[in-house]
Write a protein that holds these residues in place. Structure first.
Motif, PDB file in Angstrom:
ATOM      1  N   TRP A   3     -52.760 -15.066  17.927  1.00  0.00           N
ATOM      2  CA  TRP A   3     -53.685 -14.903  19.051  1.00  0.00           C
ATOM      3  C   TRP A   3     -53.634 -13.488  19.612  1.00  0.00           C
ATOM      4  N   MET A   4     -54.779 -12.980  20.027  1.00  0.00           N
ATOM      5  CA  MET A   4     -54.877 -11.831  20.923  1.00  0.00           C
ATOM      6  C   MET A   4     -55.429 -12.424  22.203  1.00  0.00           C
ATOM      7  N   TYR A   5     -54.840 -12.071  23.331  1.00  0.00           N
ATOM      8  CA  TYR A   5     -55.240 -12.707  24.577  1.00  0.00           C
ATOM      9  C   TYR A   5     -55.266 -11.713  25.729  1.00  0.00           C
ATOM     10  N   ILE A   6     -56.035 -12.076  26.748  1.00  0.00           N
ATOM     11  CA  ILE A   6     -56.086 -11.300  27.984  1.00  0.00           C
ATOM     12  C   ILE A   6     -55.755 -12.244  29.129  1.00  0.00           C
ATOM     13  N   LEU A   7     -54.819 -11.806  29.973  1.00  0.00           N
ATOM     14  CA  LEU A   7     -54.448 -12.544  31.168  1.00  0.00           C
ATOM     15  C   LEU A   7     -54.941 -11.791  32.396  1.00  0.00           C
ATOM     16  N   ARG A   8     -55.355 -12.526  33.409  1.00  0.00           N
ATOM     17  CA  ARG A   8     -55.632 -11.917  34.712  1.00  0.00           C
ATOM     18  C   ARG A   8     -54.401 -12.183  35.568  1.00  0.00           C
ATOM     19  N   CYS A   9     -53.806 -11.126  36.079  1.00  0.00           N
ATOM     20  CA  CYS A   9     -52.596 -11.236  36.888  1.00  0.00           C
ATOM     21  C   CYS A   9     -52.956 -11.452  38.353  1.00  0.00           C
ATOM     22  N   SER A  10     -51.959 -11.819  39.152  1.00  0.00           N
ATOM     23  CA  SER A  10     -52.186 -12.129  40.566  1.00  0.00           C
ATOM     24  C   SER A  10     -52.753 -10.944  41.342  1.00  0.00           C
ATOM     25  N   ASN A  11     -52.506  -9.722  40.880  1.00  0.00           N
ATOM     26  CA  ASN A  11     -53.033  -8.539  41.548  1.00  0.00           C
ATOM     27  C   ASN A  11     -54.411  -8.138  41.010  1.00  0.00           C
ATOM     28  N   GLY A  12     -54.979  -8.958  40.126  1.00  0.00           N
ATOM     29  CA  GLY A  12     -56.302  -8.682  39.559  1.00  0.00           C
ATOM     30  C   GLY A  12     -56.288  -7.854  38.295  1.00  0.00           C
ATOM     31  N   ALA A  13     -55.134  -7.304  37.936  1.00  0.00           N
ATOM     32  CA  ALA A  13     -55.027  -6.485  36.724  1.00  0.00           C
ATOM     33  C   ALA A  13     -55.105  -7.376  35.488  1.00  0.00           C
ATOM     34  N   PHE A  14     -55.544  -6.780  34.386  1.00  0.00           N
ATOM     35  CA  PHE A  14     -55.565  -7.472  33.108  1.00  0.00           C
ATOM     36  C   PHE A  14     -54.329  -7.080  32.313  1.00  0.00           C
ATOM     37  N   TYR A  15     -53.780  -8.055  31.597  1.00  0.00           N
ATOM     38  CA  TYR A  15     -52.688  -7.821  30.660  1.00  0.00           C
ATOM     39  C   TYR A  15     -53.177  -8.301  29.299  1.00  0.00           C
ATOM     40  N   THR A  16     -53.063  -7.462  28.286  1.00  0.00           N
ATOM     41  CA  THR A  16     -53.489  -7.806  26.938  1.00  0.00           C
ATOM     42  C   THR A  16     -52.254  -7.953  26.064  1.00  0.00           C
ATOM     43  N   ASN A  37     -42.535  -7.583  31.070  1.00  0.00           N
ATOM     44  CA  ASN A  37     -42.074  -7.113  32.370  1.00  0.00           C
ATOM     45  C   ASN A  37     -43.238  -7.001  33.361  1.00  0.00           C
ATOM     46  N   PHE A  38     -44.392  -6.530  32.885  1.00  0.00           N
ATOM     47  CA  PHE A  38     -45.548  -6.369  33.775  1.00  0.00           C
ATOM     48  C   PHE A  38     -45.981  -7.706  34.360  1.00  0.00           C
ATOM     49  N   THR A  39     -46.114  -8.728  33.520  1.00  0.00           N
ATOM     50  CA  THR A  39     -46.573 -10.017  34.031  1.00  0.00           C
ATOM     51  C   THR A  39     -45.500 -10.679  34.890  1.00  0.00           C
ATOM     52  N   ARG A  40     -44.254 -10.400  34.619  1.00  0.00           N
ATOM     53  CA  ARG A  40     -43.162 -10.948  35.428  1.00  0.00           C
ATOM     54  C   ARG A  40     -43.305 -10.508  36.878  1.00  0.00           C
ATOM     55  N   LYS A  41     -43.795  -9.297  37.073  1.00  0.00           N
ATOM     56  CA  LYS A  41     -43.952  -8.743  38.426  1.00  0.00           C
ATOM     57  C   LYS A  41     -45.274  -9.131  39.075  1.00  0.00           C
ATOM     58  N   HIS A  42     -46.194  -9.708  38.315  1.00  0.00           N
ATOM     59  CA  HIS A  42     -47.539  -9.986  38.826  1.00  0.00           C
ATOM     60  C   HIS A  42     -47.971 -11.424  38.542  1.00  0.00           C
ATOM     61  N   ARG A  43     -47.058 -12.358  38.758  1.00  0.00           N
ATOM     62  CA  ARG A  43     -47.351 -13.774  38.562  1.00  0.00           C
ATOM     63  C   ARG A  43     -47.981 -14.360  39.807  1.00  0.00           C
TER      64      ARG A  43
END
Length: 101
Positions: A3-16, A37-43
Motif C-alpha cells: 500500500w501507498m497511503y496518505i493520512l490526515r493528522c490531527s494538525n491537518g498535515a498530510f503524512y504519506t 515519529n511525525f504521526t506519533r506527535k500528531h495523533r
C-alpha cells in the motif's frame, strides 16, 4: 500486496507512507504511537487515501513521488480530481511563473 497511503493528522498535515502490512493494521499502529515519529506527535490520524501495489518497492517509489507533491496536489489526489494533477505540478507552476515575469 502493498500500500501507498496518505493520512490526515490531527494538525491537518498530510503524512504519506507505504507498507506491506494490512492497511487498517498500519493505521492502527500510527494511532497507537507505533508508526512514524511525525504521526506519533500528531495523533489521531485518519486514512484519507490509499493505493494498492503488487510489490512493496513499487509502493515505496510511489510514496516518495507523492511526498514531493504540494499540499494542493495531494488534496486533488485525495479528492479524486485526477485531471487537476498536471496543472498542480510544481515544475509546471514554476515554468509558467517564469514565463509571466
Amino acid at each position: 500486496m502493498a500500500w501507498m497511503y496518505i493520512l490526515r493528522c490531527s494538525n491537518g498535515a498530510f503524512y504519506t507512507g507505504s507498507t506491506a502490512q494490512d492497511i487498517e493494521a498500519r493505521v492502527w499502529q500510527h494511532n497507537e504511537g507505533l508508526g512514524a515519529n511525525f504521526t506519533r506527535k500528531h495523533r489521531p490520524v485518519e486514512l484519507v487515501y490509499c493505493e494498492t501495489w503488487d510489490r512493496v518497492d513499487d509502493a515505496y517509489t510511489r510514496e516518495k513521488q507523492v511526498q514531493g507533491w504540494s499540499r494542493a496536489k495531494k488534496q486533488a489526489l485525495i479528492d479524486g480530481e485526477y485531471g487537476r494533477l498536471p496543472a498542480l505540478s510544481r515544475g509546471r507552476a514554476n515554468s509558467r511563473r517564469g514565463a509571466e515575469e
